[in-house]
Design an enzyme around this catalytic site. Structure first.
Site, PDB file in Angstrom:
ATOM      1  CE  LYS A 154      35.036  59.425  -4.388  1.00 39.79           C
ATOM      2  NZ  LYS A 154      34.432  60.120  -3.245  1.00 39.79           N
ATOM      3  CE  LYS A 251      29.180  59.423   1.261  1.00 37.20           C
ATOM      4  NZ  LYS A 251      30.541  59.944   1.402  1.00 37.20           N
TER       5      LYS A 251
END
Length: 337
Positions: A154, A251
């Protein structure tokens, strides 16, 4: 069919930071659908970015329990279509119900879910392990704590290239980068050049979701593939991503479950887009559902349960990135007692 509601707080092994903030625990709701002595399980987690809370989930489930419990042997696809008008404004909850029903339906047929779909669990991609934003020392420590063949890192700081340069000194694993909308166009193209030199496989969602013009520029000029995440939420978004991204990350909670996710993957493949399923930070209930889609995918990010101190279920396990299916039917889930 009977609806049973379970709520949990999933505590994380480490504080988890992305470009939007830090979390130490994740509220989760588990939907259990029971019929003829068998149960199926699905999950939705609270997420401030999408304005979801467990309290709202529970309230909506109770309000609609008679609709949910109506059962006439519908297929999972028929049941999802039946539920859609009632949960069109809550894809997270629709996902939990869809996962639970797919699980229950295949268990009632004495099949694993991938068997019901006629998928063969072979040539499945390895899952990555996610390293949240932190000091370089702590990010390095997390990598050493969990040796893994692929890391998703990230980013979204002023020192992103320096971070990856330092991490590369400690690992030969594949790196994937997720900027969570934290970069601009110039920054993304420039970073793609340096990140390619550092052995990065792709960049996920570098730009804010509404910057489609910028996405087109990045798509045409990036030295690495660009994968849509926040820009690809529901089925109608897939076609928008064509010629703006090289692939999509679906997702389940965002799109409404396994049923629409399968359609999104099929559509993406028809457009020549790479396909990926990603996870939220969730327990083995949600992660085990994801696993049954992996025969369709180029990439998968299903490490959510590995980031927890207290997984509340058993199901699919991960061995150095490899998926090991449960011996149980359905999605293979069993809640811990």
């Amino acid at each position: 069919m009977k609806l049973i509601i379970h709520t949990f707080k999933l505590k994380l092994r480490h504080p988890f930071t992305i470009s939007r903030g830090t979390r130490t625990e994740i509220p989760s709701i588990i939907v259990e659908l029971s019929h003829n002595g068998k149960s199926g399980f699905g999950e939705a987690t609270a997420n401030p970015y999408y304005n979801t809370t467990v309290e709202k989930f529970e309230e909506e489930l109770i309000e609609n329990h008679k609709i949910i419990e109506a059962f006439s042997n519908q297929t999972p696809e028929e049941y999802w279509t039946y539920l859609l008008p009632y949960f069109a404004n809550n894809m997270f909850l629709l996902c939990a119900l869809d996962e639970a029903y797919n699980d229950l339906y295949s268990r009632l047929k004495n099949l694993k879910l991938y068997e019901y779909w006629n998928f063969k669990p072979e040539n499945m991609p390895l899952t990555n392990y996610t390293i949240g934003i932190d000091s370089v020392e702590k990010m390095t420590s997390k990598m050493k704590e969990v040796p893994w063949p692929i890391y998703k890192i990230k980013l979204g700081t002023k020192d992103d290239i320096q971070i990856v340069t330092e991490l590369r000194k400690h690992s030969n694993s594949i790196f994937r980068i997720d900027a969570n909308c934290g970069w601009d166009v110039t920054e993304t193209v420039k970073n793609s050049v340096e990140l390619k030199k550092l052995g990065v496989e792709f960049i996920e969602q570098p730009l804010p979701v509404d910057n489609w013009k910028g996405a087109k520029v990045v798509y045409e000029n990036s030295h690495l593939p660009i994968i849509a995440d926040e820009s690809c939420i529901v089925e109608t978004d897939v076609e928008k991503c064509y010629n703006h991204f090289h692939g999509i990350n679906v997702k389940l909670m965002k799109c409404g479950g396994l049923t629409p996710a399968k359609r999104m993957i099929t559509k993406a493949k028809s457009l020549g887009l790479k396909t990926m399923i990603g996870c939220m930070t969730e327990s083995s209930v949600g992660i085990s559902a994801i696993a049954h889609l992996t025969p369709l995918l180029d990439y998968v990010d299903m490490d959510g349960a590995l980031l927890l101190k207290n997984d509340i279920a058993k199901g699919v396990t991960l061995n150095n990135g490899n998926i090991v299916f449960s011996k149980l039917n359905g999605t293979g889930v069993l809640l811990n007692k």
